[in-house]
Design an enzyme around this catalytic site. Sequence first.
Site, mmCIF file in Angstrom:
data_model
loop_
_atom_site.group_PDB
_atom_site.id
_atom_site.type_symbol
_atom_site.label_atom_id
_atom_site.label_comp_id
_atom_site.label_asym_id
_atom_site.label_seq_id
_atom_site.Cartn_x
_atom_site.Cartn_y
_atom_site.Cartn_z
ATOM 1 N N ASP A 1 0.854 -1.195 0.000
ATOM 2 C CA ASP A 1 0.000 0.000 0.000
ATOM 3 C C ASP A 1 0.892 1.247 0.000
ATOM 4 O OD1 ASP A 1 -2.277 1.574 0.250
ATOM 5 O OD2 ASP A 1 -2.331 1.398 2.438
ATOM 6 N N GLU B 1 2.478 5.098 -3.942
ATOM 7 C CA GLU B 1 2.440 6.072 -5.074
ATOM 8 C C GLU B 1 3.785 6.755 -5.278
ATOM 9 O OE1 GLU B 1 0.104 5.794 -2.649
ATOM 10 O OE2 GLU B 1 -1.131 4.619 -4.001
ATOM 11 N N ASP C 1 -9.035 4.013 -1.869
ATOM 12 C CA ASP C 1 -9.950 4.397 -0.792
ATOM 13 C C ASP C 1 -11.238 4.997 -1.336
ATOM 14 O OD1 ASP C 1 -8.023 3.478 0.898
ATOM 15 O OD2 ASP C 1 -7.220 5.457 1.387
HETATM 16 C C1 GLC Z 1 -4.668 3.287 3.028
HETATM 17 C C2 GLC Z 1 -5.203 2.119 2.199
HETATM 18 C C3 GLC Z 1 -6.242 1.375 2.977
HETATM 19 C C4 GLC Z 1 -5.660 0.921 4.309
HETATM 20 C C5 GLC Z 1 -5.112 2.105 5.084
HETATM 21 C C6 GLC Z 1 -4.385 1.693 6.355
HETATM 22 O O1 GLC Z 1 -5.645 4.232 3.200
HETATM 23 O O2 GLC Z 1 -5.688 2.540 0.966
HETATM 24 O O3 GLC Z 1 -6.723 0.284 2.236
HETATM 25 O O4 GLC Z 1 -6.628 0.265 5.055
HETATM 26 O O5 GLC Z 1 -4.200 2.831 4.280
HETATM 27 O O6 GLC Z 1 -3.323 0.855 6.088
#
Ligand code: GLC
Length: 820
Positions: free
Chosen positions: A430, A433, A506
């Site tokens: 995650d 980017e 998200d």
């Molecule tokens: C980011 C991700 C989400 C995750 C969060 C905490 O917002 O997109 O899916 O739950 O981080 O790790």
Amino acid sequence: MEELNKQNKETNDINTGEVVEEIVQHLNNPVSGPKPIVKKYLSTVTQIHAEGNKFYFSDGDARVEVRVVSDEIIRIRLAPHGVFLDDFSYAVPVVDQKVTTFKMEEQELQYLISTNTITCKISKNDFHISFIENQSQMVMSEDESPMHWEENIEFGGYYVYATKKCLSEENFYGLGDKSGNMNLRGRHFQNWNTDAYSFGWDQDPLYRTIPFYSGVHHGAAYGIFFDNTFRSYFDFGKEDNSKTSFWADGGELQYYYIHGPHLMDVVKRYQSLTGTHPMPPKWALGYHQCRWSYYPEKKVKEIADGFRSRNIPCDAIYLDIDYMDGYRCFTWNKSHFPDPKRMIKELANQGIKTVVMIDPGIKVDDNYWVFKEGKENNYFCRRSDDYFMEGHVWPGRCQFPDFTNPAVREWWGKLYKELVDIGVAGVWNDMNEPAVFGSGTFPNDVRHNYDGYRGSHRKAHNIYGMQMVRSTYDGLKKLMRNKRPFTITRAGYSGMQRYGCVWTGDNVATWEHLKIGNIQCQRMSISGVPFCGTDIGGFSGEPDGELFTRWIQLGTFSPFMRAHSAGDTAEREPWSFGEPYTSINRTYIELRYRLMPYLYSVFWEHHRYGFPILRPLVMLEQENAGNAYRQDEFTFGDKILVCPVLEQGAVSRMVYLPKGKWFNFWTHEVLTGESEHNIQAPLDHMPLFVRAGSVIPEYPVMQYVGEKNIDEVLLNVYYSEYEVNSFLYEDHGDTFAYEQDIYSEKKFSVKGTSYQLTIEQSVEGLYTPNYEWYNYKVIGLPFNVNKITVDDRDVTDYQLENNCLRFRSNKNFTSIKIYN
Ligand code: GLC
């Protein structure tokens, strides 16, 4: 060749070529005030030169390379001052040369480079480049102005631009990660991977960069892949209705023209350049349950038990950041998870895989082994003046590995060892980017190795996430001793499909987001990223039972099916909304498992042949102009048409059926295509249709992939008077043996008349499934059955059950005949 050189010399002698200059106002330089920028355009072709399948054209200063890649693909590159950049691409590691015959011809006004299928025309006078389909002589894509550029004083290099004609009837598709309508016509986009929490309809840019689009006009399609990792822009007739432009803040103006004429061919050919998704472990196609975060261990087990006690199938539970010690990657919070190995084992005993999150931000902490190793080996990104790139993310102050460095990728891949050893089955990357709190991302001056081709963050930003998941995938593959890794990433660039699946980020628990997600996954699919899904239910905000159930229904036909929610929302499991929602959710998740052999076979068709998994209507019938605007239904593979219900309170919806005959999946009613139908859609009913002539294989409902031995496979055979082929693909489900032909690909062909139906089977591959029997359910026979033969032997045991013919046969049949 000699002839060519002679021509070069002659043309060179005649023209020296003058650069056309255009002065435009520089509006964004507040220090020195507006200052003129010089946009330079290619001018007149004065020199040409050929080297095998590469043709070089020059106006005396700039050079253009035209490279014939295949009969349908031609690549164009521009070197503003005559020197091409190194030919290196993360998206296309090897330009696979597939062409043997092509020719170059000089005419009075132009040069023509032709393959068997297409011709690239370069006008001598104005350096316009166009692409023409040989057979129809239709101009598919044509420069509106010659390629042009502006010097970048601050960083060096050039801003590079291409402007093509946009025809009045032309529509555009693709570009991967965009929200809003499927048709891109009349819109402007930017590619700069962005953490876009709670993004909205039409918000841009989002998390991923896929600079590949398809244009459709006069019923024919072509594609343009602008392989440039810098911040890039696309304008589809927004600024000027008659122009389509793409440009970037740096790098080379390099693009591939990819011919169709079918949209499907364009996508398949794009995948032949950038690769397809490897076969995922079969369990990855099951239902996955996620939340930010399930902890402590007791909670995780409660969720697992919740599925098993309610008989709702589930293959994976995710651990979001809170499983870590202070958000330090590759560590465990021992008070929440005192013995992760035992927990993972206990979950595995229930048939549940554990997937864990790993982010790129590494906490600056000299007592933390990952930080120490990264620091000692100089693996973290640095600014232009050599300071470390530091920024705040979940753990606080962090530094960030440079995943564009092969040595860093190698190191990072090995960091997963302990997680793999204790049984973790998949990894979720995650924030890649890369996302940084406050500033959004890294400053432009951060330096990157870029696999030895060096660059600033301007060049590496859009591929940072892809290189992270690449390193994860490759590392896991080695550590798991050639078991198929399961990886999921948020950010990526073209070619990311070789390393992982993706979720759309998200999103929000609203009906609008259900619509956005529906289009987004179709769009990703026709942009070469097939294994995609949304956070079912919406990440932030609270869905009600109806919205959640409609989302589960759509998710049943998302290549990746995972429910996820933010930590500040109410509990969000398939049973959280009580009845009737729980039962309906169970029915659809069960349907996913029943259809597993079909879904898996469609995945194989993608992996092996490059077919997209989800296919929007415009791909099925690109010649039908109305389909440019019909964006809320799609087929999964080419047999099942999915018409999700996207409106609150709806109990019916209009459905457009493409050409041919379609069976209502639920009622078996036969409807004729090329027309719209109003279909009942109460809450427990998402309209689904099956193409006549299909064979849809079905497994028994399982609580997780592999729970039961398969004794027989149910084949749902849908009558058709036209011959239709279907595939059933099977293999071990979790190894790479399929690369050594250890798989079984069965082709069924079905063809009927008013008094007979024939089903034929052919088998390819070296894998033999354990089961011996097929159990048939033949739907829609227009005659009464008097006789059935399997390879000329009579079948005596058959029945009619709810108007469907039921019988069995050995799996090794060649030909079945059902007679009136
Ligand atoms: C980011 C991700 C989400 C995750 C969060 C905490 O917002 O997109 O899916 O739950 O981080 O790790």
